[in-house]
Write an enzyme that holds these catalytic residues in place. Structure first.
Site, short mmCIF file in Angstrom:
data_model
loop_
_atom_site.label_atom_id
_atom_site.label_comp_id
_atom_site.label_asym_id
_atom_site.label_seq_id
_atom_site.Cartn_x
_atom_site.Cartn_y
_atom_site.Cartn_z
N ASP A 1 -8.29 -6.88 -4.89
CA ASP A 1 -7.94 -5.54 -4.39
C ASP A 1 -8.52 -4.50 -5.34
O ASP A 1 -8.03 -4.31 -6.45
CB ASP A 1 -6.43 -5.42 -4.30
CG ASP A 1 -5.97 -4.10 -3.68
OD1 ASP A 1 -6.80 -3.21 -3.46
OD2 ASP A 1 -4.75 -3.98 -3.42
N SER B 1 0.85 -1.19 0.00
CA SER B 1 0.00 0.00 0.00
C SER B 1 0.89 1.25 0.00
O SER B 1 1.71 1.41 -0.89
CB SER B 1 -0.94 -0.04 1.22
OG SER B 1 -1.98 0.89 1.08
N HIS C 1 -7.59 -5.73 -0.39
CA HIS C 1 -6.33 -5.00 -0.24
C HIS C 1 -5.54 -5.47 0.98
O HIS C 1 -4.31 -5.54 0.95
CB HIS C 1 -6.63 -3.50 -0.15
CG HIS C 1 -5.41 -2.65 -0.04
ND1 HIS C 1 -4.46 -2.57 -1.04
CD2 HIS C 1 -4.96 -1.83 0.96
CE1 HIS C 1 -3.50 -1.73 -0.68
NE2 HIS C 1 -3.77 -1.28 0.53
#
Length: 381
Positions: A319, A153, A352
């Site tokens: 995701d 991320s 995610h």
């Protein structure tokens, strides 16, 4: 004997005393504190060091107990003796980002010019600034080159920035579940969170530090909204469905009738105990500003020109925050730059957050890449 989470020493160092850190906003910051944790032992050649970059709401306690919540480290699934980031082989470094709130200088810290907390007088920071500060930490640790830089991320954004800005200091890079730029959709989600914080009367224009009342309600809502984006619809359905929370019937009111509502409220309430609202504003803004291609004349491949860094890019099929298509943009640019790159899309319905969870294919991919890269480095593992 492997280190236990409670044995990890919390470390910090003041950097930029003699040479202020230049920031992308046009100003600089001097004598800033950098807080970090280390795991494992640095070898004599200093060739086994891995930098772990944390995500938006993470911190330096990747594999040790978080001192506020007392919970286990956010990446203990990956870091430890015999794990993927094996502390019996590698020396792991994880620092709190510039602008953070767990020891590295950020909005809640004292501005030496005024003797009061910075608040919104803290300079706007970027992912580039975060990495520039980490490079100062690398200098302090006297590590010429990271064996690898890894993160998911926002941590993946830092990883890409490292590989672009400091290729000679970064032997390999593992960007996970990220993108070379923040999308309009993600900027929009962040703006919703920031507005929730700033709409809280207790935010007080960012000057709430001397007050007994903090903008906890607004920050909790921001966290709730963001947390939804970290999960997939399948994961939410599997975990909660439409199950009721501690009741047999609807209340026909606005209590948390559903388990998913209760879960999100729990996430919001627990978040405000360990995170600063202004840091949330600053760090989300840093992510919004991230655009590697724009920083290189609109060409993403130019960000990696002549790189010798080895890359392993990982995405997750479910995701939707950082979809596989954005990860492929990274891979295509690396191929165009003639970089050494491998790419894996992990099939999972965890969304995610899969990079934080027990995801065997992720573990296998990273472990295999590190083993191969260690041979190229001449590192005995």
């Amino acid at each position: 004997m492997p280190q236990r989470p409670e044995d990890i020493e919390i470390q910090s160092v003041i950097l930029g005393k003699d040479m202020p850190l230049p920031l992308d906003c046009g100003t600089s910051i001097s004598s800033f504190n950098m807080a970090y944790c280390t795991y494992g032992t640095l070898n004599a050649e200093k060739s086994n060091a891995i930098l772990v970059c944390h995500a938006l709401t993470g911190d330096q306690f990747a594999a040790s107990r978080q001192p506020v919540t007392r919970k286990s480290g956010w990446w203990e699934a990956m870091i430890g003796a015999g794990k993927v980031l094996d502390t019996e082989k590698y020396f792991i470094v994880c620092s709190n980002v510039l602008g953070g709130c767990m020891g590295t200088t950020g909005p809640k810290d004292i501005d030496p010019k005024t003797g009061e907390p910075y608040g919104l007088k803290f300079p706007i920071i970027t992912i580039g600034d975060m990495v520039r500060a980490q490079a100062r930490l690398q200098d302090y640790l006297e590590i010429d080159s990271w064996f690898s830089v890894i993160g998911g991320s926002m941590g993946g954004m830092q990883t890409l920035q490292w590989a672009s800005a400091y290729p000679e200091r970064c032997f390999s890079a593992i960007p996970i579940a990220c993108a070379p730029r923040h999308s309009a959709q993600n900027i929009a989600f962040h703006e919703v969170g920031r507005q929730a914080v700033m709409a809280d009367p207790n935010w007080q224009g960012g000057d709430y530090y001397a007050s007994d009342n903090k903008p906890t309600a607004g920050l909790a809502v921001a966290r709730m909204a963001a947390h939804v984006t970290y999960l997939s619809e399948a994961a939410l359905h599997r975990k909660f469905g439409r199950n009721l929370q501690d009741r047999d019937n609807l209340t026909y009111g606005f209590d948390a009738d559903f388990q998913v509502e209760s879960y999100l409220r729990y996430q919001g309430i627990n978040f405000v105990d360990r995170f600063d609202a202004n840091s949330y504003l600053y760090i989300t803004r840093a992510m919004d500003y991230f655009d590697l291609a724009q920083d290189h004349g609109g060409s993403l491949s130019k960000a990696f020109d002549n790189t010798k860094t080895r890359f392993c890019s990982v995405s997750f099929s479910s995701d939707w925050l950082f979809p596989t298509s954005e990860n492929r943009d990274i891979v295509h640019a690396l191929i165009a730059a003639a970089a050494n790159v491998s790419f894996v899309e992990v099939e999972t319905d965890k969304g995610h957050d899969a990079f934080l969870l027990e995801t065997p294919e992720l573990f296998k991919t990273v472990q295999g890449f590190l083993k191969s890269t260690a041979k190229s480095r001449g590192l005995t593992t």
